[in-house]
Design a protein around this motif. Sequence first.
Motif, PDB file in Angstrom:
ATOM      1  N   GLN A  74       0.829  -1.199   0.000  1.00  0.00           N
ATOM      2  CA  GLN A  74       0.000   0.000   0.000  1.00  0.00           C
ATOM      3  C   GLN A  74       0.867   1.255   0.000  1.00  0.00           C
ATOM      4  O   GLN A  74       0.553   2.236  -0.685  1.00  0.00           O
ATOM      5  N   SER A  75       1.946   1.235   0.749  1.00  0.00           N
ATOM      6  CA  SER A  75       2.855   2.382   0.799  1.00  0.00           C
ATOM      7  C   SER A  75       3.499   2.622  -0.564  1.00  0.00           C
ATOM      8  O   SER A  75       3.591   3.757  -1.033  1.00  0.00           O
ATOM      9  N   ARG A  76       3.940   1.535  -1.209  1.00  0.00           N
ATOM     10  CA  ARG A  76       4.526   1.667  -2.555  1.00  0.00           C
ATOM     11  C   ARG A  76       3.511   2.220  -3.536  1.00  0.00           C
ATOM     12  O   ARG A  76       3.817   3.091  -4.351  1.00  0.00           O
ATOM     13  N   GLN A  77       2.281   1.731  -3.462  1.00  0.00           N
ATOM     14  CA  GLN A  77       1.240   2.208  -4.371  1.00  0.00           C
ATOM     15  C   GLN A  77       0.953   3.685  -4.147  1.00  0.00           C
ATOM     16  O   GLN A  77       0.751   4.435  -5.106  1.00  0.00           O
ATOM     17  N   GLU A  78       0.920   4.116  -2.900  1.00  0.00           N
ATOM     18  CA  GLU A  78       0.673   5.537  -2.621  1.00  0.00           C
ATOM     19  C   GLU A  78       1.812   6.379  -3.185  1.00  0.00           C
ATOM     20  O   GLU A  78       1.582   7.430  -3.776  1.00  0.00           O
ATOM     21  N   GLY A  79       3.053   5.905  -3.027  1.00  0.00           N
ATOM     22  CA  GLY A  79       4.190   6.612  -3.605  1.00  0.00           C
ATOM     23  C   GLY A  79       4.086   6.703  -5.120  1.00  0.00           C
ATOM     24  O   GLY A  79       4.386   7.742  -5.715  1.00  0.00           O
ATOM     25  N   GLU A  80       3.628   5.623  -5.742  1.00  0.00           N
ATOM     26  CA  GLU A  80       3.454   5.629  -7.197  1.00  0.00           C
ATOM     27  C   GLU A  80       2.353   6.595  -7.604  1.00  0.00           C
ATOM     28  O   GLU A  80       2.478   7.288  -8.617  1.00  0.00           O
ATOM     29  N   ARG A  81       1.283   6.664  -6.823  1.00  0.00           N
ATOM     30  CA  ARG A  81       0.199   7.611  -7.122  1.00  0.00           C
ATOM     31  C   ARG A  81       0.713   9.045  -7.081  1.00  0.00           C
ATOM     32  O   ARG A  81       0.366   9.870  -7.933  1.00  0.00           O
ATOM     33  N   GLU A  83       3.807  10.045  -7.567  1.00  0.00           N
ATOM     34  CA  GLU A  83       4.664  10.228  -8.744  1.00  0.00           C
ATOM     35  C   GLU A  83       3.828  10.461  -9.995  1.00  0.00           C
ATOM     36  O   GLU A  83       4.155  11.323 -10.819  1.00  0.00           O
ATOM     37  N   ILE A  84       2.759   9.701 -10.148  1.00  0.00           N
ATOM     38  CA  ILE A  84       1.893   9.846 -11.327  1.00  0.00           C
ATOM     39  C   ILE A  84       1.244  11.223 -11.343  1.00  0.00           C
ATOM     40  O   ILE A  84       1.215  11.890 -12.385  1.00  0.00           O
ATOM     41  N   ARG A  85       0.736  11.667 -10.177  1.00  0.00           N
ATOM     42  CA  ARG A  85       0.112  13.003 -10.116  1.00  0.00           C
ATOM     43  C   ARG A  85       1.126  14.086 -10.481  1.00  0.00           C
ATOM     44  O   ARG A  85       0.801  15.035 -11.208  1.00  0.00           O
ATOM     45  N   LYS A  87       3.818  13.742 -12.338  1.00  0.00           N
ATOM     46  CA  LYS A  87       4.145  13.619 -13.761  1.00  0.00           C
ATOM     47  C   LYS A  87       3.023  14.220 -14.611  1.00  0.00           C
ATOM     48  O   LYS A  87       3.283  14.942 -15.572  1.00  0.00           O
TER      49      LYS A  87
END
Length: 101
Positions: A74-81, A83-85, A87
Amino acid sequence: MPSEWSAMPSTTPAVEIFGEVYHVRGSDENEYLQSLAELVDRKMREVAEHTKGDTARIAILAALNLADELFQMQSRQEGERVEIREKVAALTEELSQALGS
């Protein structure tokens, strides 16, 4: 279990976890329940290789390991979210500048 399961017909498939058979109430998704049981069984066996104790202790330690894996994911996914925002915001700004020129 997901809330949408309450609207689905329930069954009680048998699954085996750590040498014990359990009849688990769930949806018609027996393959999904079997996959969950296999994951729990695998985690309990991994813990049992490194820990002495009764089945309850092994189950609790396996649950803690699974919870840790879940929280890390979940932490990795939040970090990816995030990054996506960032970008998307940068690309939106670039596009706005390119169209404005």
